[in-house]
Design an enzyme around this catalytic site. Structure first.
Site, PDB file in Angstrom:
ATOM      1  CG  ASP A  64      -0.351   0.091   2.539  1.00 14.51           C
ATOM      2  OD1 ASP A  64       0.852  -0.225   2.665  1.00 14.51           O
ATOM      3  OD2 ASP A  64      -1.035   0.491   3.495  1.00 14.51           O
ATOM      4  CE1 TYR A  66       7.811   3.520   0.790  1.00 15.82           C
ATOM      5  CE2 TYR A  66       7.572   4.880  -1.176  1.00 15.82           C
ATOM      6  CZ  TYR A  66       8.209   3.854  -0.501  1.00 15.82           C
ATOM      7  OH  TYR A  66       9.233   3.165  -1.098  1.00 15.82           O
ATOM      8  CG  PHE A  77       8.864  -0.396  -4.084  1.00 14.79           C
ATOM      9  CD1 PHE A  77       9.317  -0.754  -2.820  1.00 14.79           C
ATOM     10  CD2 PHE A  77       8.187  -1.348  -4.833  1.00 14.79           C
ATOM     11  CE1 PHE A  77       9.100  -2.032  -2.313  1.00 14.79           C
ATOM     12  CE2 PHE A  77       7.968  -2.631  -4.336  1.00 14.79           C
ATOM     13  CZ  PHE A  77       8.429  -2.968  -3.078  1.00 14.79           C
ATOM     14  CG  HIS A 186       9.227  -6.496   0.828  1.00 20.92           C
ATOM     15  ND1 HIS A 186       9.838  -5.346   1.283  1.00 20.92           N
ATOM     16  CD2 HIS A 186       8.112  -6.096   0.178  1.00 20.92           C
ATOM     17  CE1 HIS A 186       9.114  -4.300   0.923  1.00 20.92           C
ATOM     18  NE2 HIS A 186       8.060  -4.719   0.250  1.00 20.92           N
TER      19      HIS A 186
END
Length: 226
Positions: A64, A66, A77, A186
């Protein structure tokens, strides 16, 4: 909410008519009117608007947006040019450096990737300020699942860079033999050392694109500051 206006609109239009989307829309409008929500409402669909369906070569799936002030602008990202680079993106840049020799840039603005056909899609497209995952379960997952199904129907080479279990689960419905799924932990500081570093996804991705007659991605994000 901003609208989708490119070639994503037609295949996604059936979603807009479904009961879950009406509930989602009403909830998102209410949230923006009563809380601080990220990204700005005009940026919610930037992943789609910056990367038309016909241009998609690579898919990166985030969780989701930032949730701190000024960071999110609708691409997973990525942060706005004047914002400190978040830890996961720092690690993505480290892997890019080790894999392809890219220098570490002074910013985390990844629109250059989106412009080349990298769909940078969060599973959930909005979030309350300072409250990660706060819009989980309100309907975004169903909408972005539909986007993945649409991608799965595309009759051309597409690479999925799936970092972490949520992204890998999201793309579980991809079964197109022309598509390549690359999986790794991740890039967050908690898990990057478990196999994200050294995964070489960026070079593997480019080799796959080239072998299918597609232009590779120029992954180098340039410095902005003089």
């Amino acid at each position: 909410m901003s609208a989708i206006s490119n070639d994503w609109l037609k295949p996604l239009s059936s979603e807009f008519k479904k009961p879950y989307y009406k509930k989602l829309y009403d909830k998102v409008v209410e949230e923006y009117s009563t809380h601080q929500i990220f990204p700005p409402s005009d940026d919610i669909f930037n992943a789609f608007n910056y990367t038309p369906l016909s241009n998609v070569k690579v898919v990166i799936i985030g969780q989701d947006p930032y949730h701190n002030v000024g960071q999110a602008h609708g691409l997973c990202f990525s942060v706005k040019p004047d914002v400190e680079i978040p830890p996961s993106l720092v690690n993505i840049y480290k892997e890019l450096h080790d894999d392809l020799g890219c220098y570490i840039p002074d910013n985390g603005y990844l629109k250059k990737w989106a412009d080349q056909g990298v769909l940078m899609l969060n599973s959930v497209l909005t979030v309350r300020a300072h409250n990660a995952n706060s819009h989980q379960g309100i309907g975004w997952e169903e909408f972005t699942d539909a986007a993945i199904r649409i991608l799965n129907e595309q009759d051309r080479a597409i690479v999925y860079l799936l970092w972490g279990r949520p992204a890998q689960n999201k793309a579980a419905q991809v079964n197109n033999p022309k598509h390549l799924l690359l999986k790794a932990p991740h890039p967050s500081p908690l898990s990057a050392y478990r196999g994200f570093f050294g995964c070489k996804h960026f070079s593997i991705c480019n080799e796959f694109l080239k072998s299918n007659g597609e232009e590779p991605i120029d992954w180098q994000i340039e410095n902005i500051k003089k």
